[in-house]
Design a protein around this motif. Structure first.
Motif: not given
Length: 336
Positions: A137-152
């Motif tokens: 799961d930790a290896a997926t954090i970076e691409f998910l963070a890109i989506g979280a940043h966009a939503v922010k």
């Protein structure tokens, strides 16, 4: 140590190279998982404009802390994820806290060699320990963070009607974090199987298949109002230009995609809607932290997103296989 290098477009090789030695302020990480990103496929295909070959790819990384500098709060043996954006810390963007938009940024696996290897040295501040999250799961954090940043960036709220155009991994991340904020989310794509996945596994409220009548269908769906927030995650210049048509008056349009082409909007439409236009680049530390919070809360379906796995040393064969549309890859992980 073993590493996988892209010698030239279309050619990967497993090589031996010396294990790196950490410089002052650096941490030696034993890489354990490498997520494969669209950027990696573009590098393999010769479509990445910011890269010189040969290059060791890999920027979606998790691993185990191996060696730390004196006085570090990190401990050998800790599991951690790696923030792959090496910012300079002194440019105007960094001074304002926009390290994701650093004027001198180097991204692991793009501007310099990345983590598709057994060991990697990175600055201490780019290594973040995780206690309650698996290495997968930790290896997926970076691409998910890109989506979280966009939503922010889009300032999504529970009162918003959101449209995500493009249901690749980044679009899926935008869906996940829009839903985490309570928004009503519609997804638009050309792939019916991906649209079905977003409803079944990500909680999307409805889908729209791309077609010539998309504007009319958006109008019918929203009572002629359009969407409060539209995200583009297509990587297609024509789609990015068209997306303004789906934004309601007073709405926000967030471009997560990056293309080499010019994009254009009809200015009368842009102005009469008083559209707010955002670029969304990379992610910031609080976005990574938001991903971890949502993972720990069980809000991120990582098991469904992680569709393919394989060994690091099999990467030359796996890349060719995973690139086939019929392979059905959403997120592939190399195990080191």
């Amino acid at each position: 140590m073993k590493a996988v290098i892209c010698e030239e477009p279309g050619r990967l090789a497993v090589i031996d190279r010396p294990r790196p030695e950490p410089a002052a302020g650096e941490v030696l990480v034993r890489i354990r998982r490498v997520g494969i990103c669209g950027t990696d496929y573009h590098i393999f295909g010769g479509k990445q404009p910011f890269l010189a070959y040969p290059r060791v790819m890999g920027h979606e990384l998790s691993g185990t802390v191996e060696q730390v500098p004196a006085g570090s709060a990190l401990r050998p043996g800790q599991n951690a994820y790696v923030v792959p954006y090496l910012s300079c810390g002194h440019c105007a963007a960094c001074r304002k806290g926009f390290t994701n938009a650093c004027q001198n940024i180097r991204v692991l696996g793009v501007h310099c060699d990345g983590g598709m290897a057994e060991y990697l040295c990175v600055p201490e501040g780019n290594v973040v320990p995780v206690d309650n999250i698996s290495l997968d799961d930790a290896a997926t954090i970076e691409f998910l963070a890109i989506g979280a940043h966009a939503v922010k960036r889009g300032a999504v709220t529970a009162q918003d009607r959101v449209l995500v155009v493009g249901s690749g991994p980044i679009g899926m991340a935008a869906i996940i974090f829009s839903k985490a904020r309570g928004a009503d989310v519609t997804v638009m794509d050309v792939r019916e199987n991906r649209l079905a996945f977003t409803v079944e596994h990500l909680g999307a409220d409805r889908t729209l298949l791309v077609g010539d009548d998309a504007e009319a269908r958006v109008g019918a769906l929203t009572g002629g109002d359009g969407f409060d927030v539209v995200f583009d995650a297509t990587g297609n210049a024509r789609a990015m230009s068209r997306g303004l048509n789906f934004v309601g008056h007073g709405g926000r349009y967030v471009l997560i995609s990056v293309v080499r082409d010019d994009i254009a909007f009809p200015d009368p439409e842009f102005h009469k809607r008083e559209t707010t236009l955002f670029a969304s680049r990379n992610a910031q530390p609080d976005d990574f932290a938001e991903v971890v919070r949502q993972m720990e809360a069980g809000k991120v379906p990582t098991g469904a997103l992680r569709t393919h796995t394989g060994a690091l040393t099999d990467a030359p064969q796996l890349f060719t296989e995973w690139l086939r549309p019929e392979a059905g890859v959403i997120k592939a992980i190399l195990e080191v």
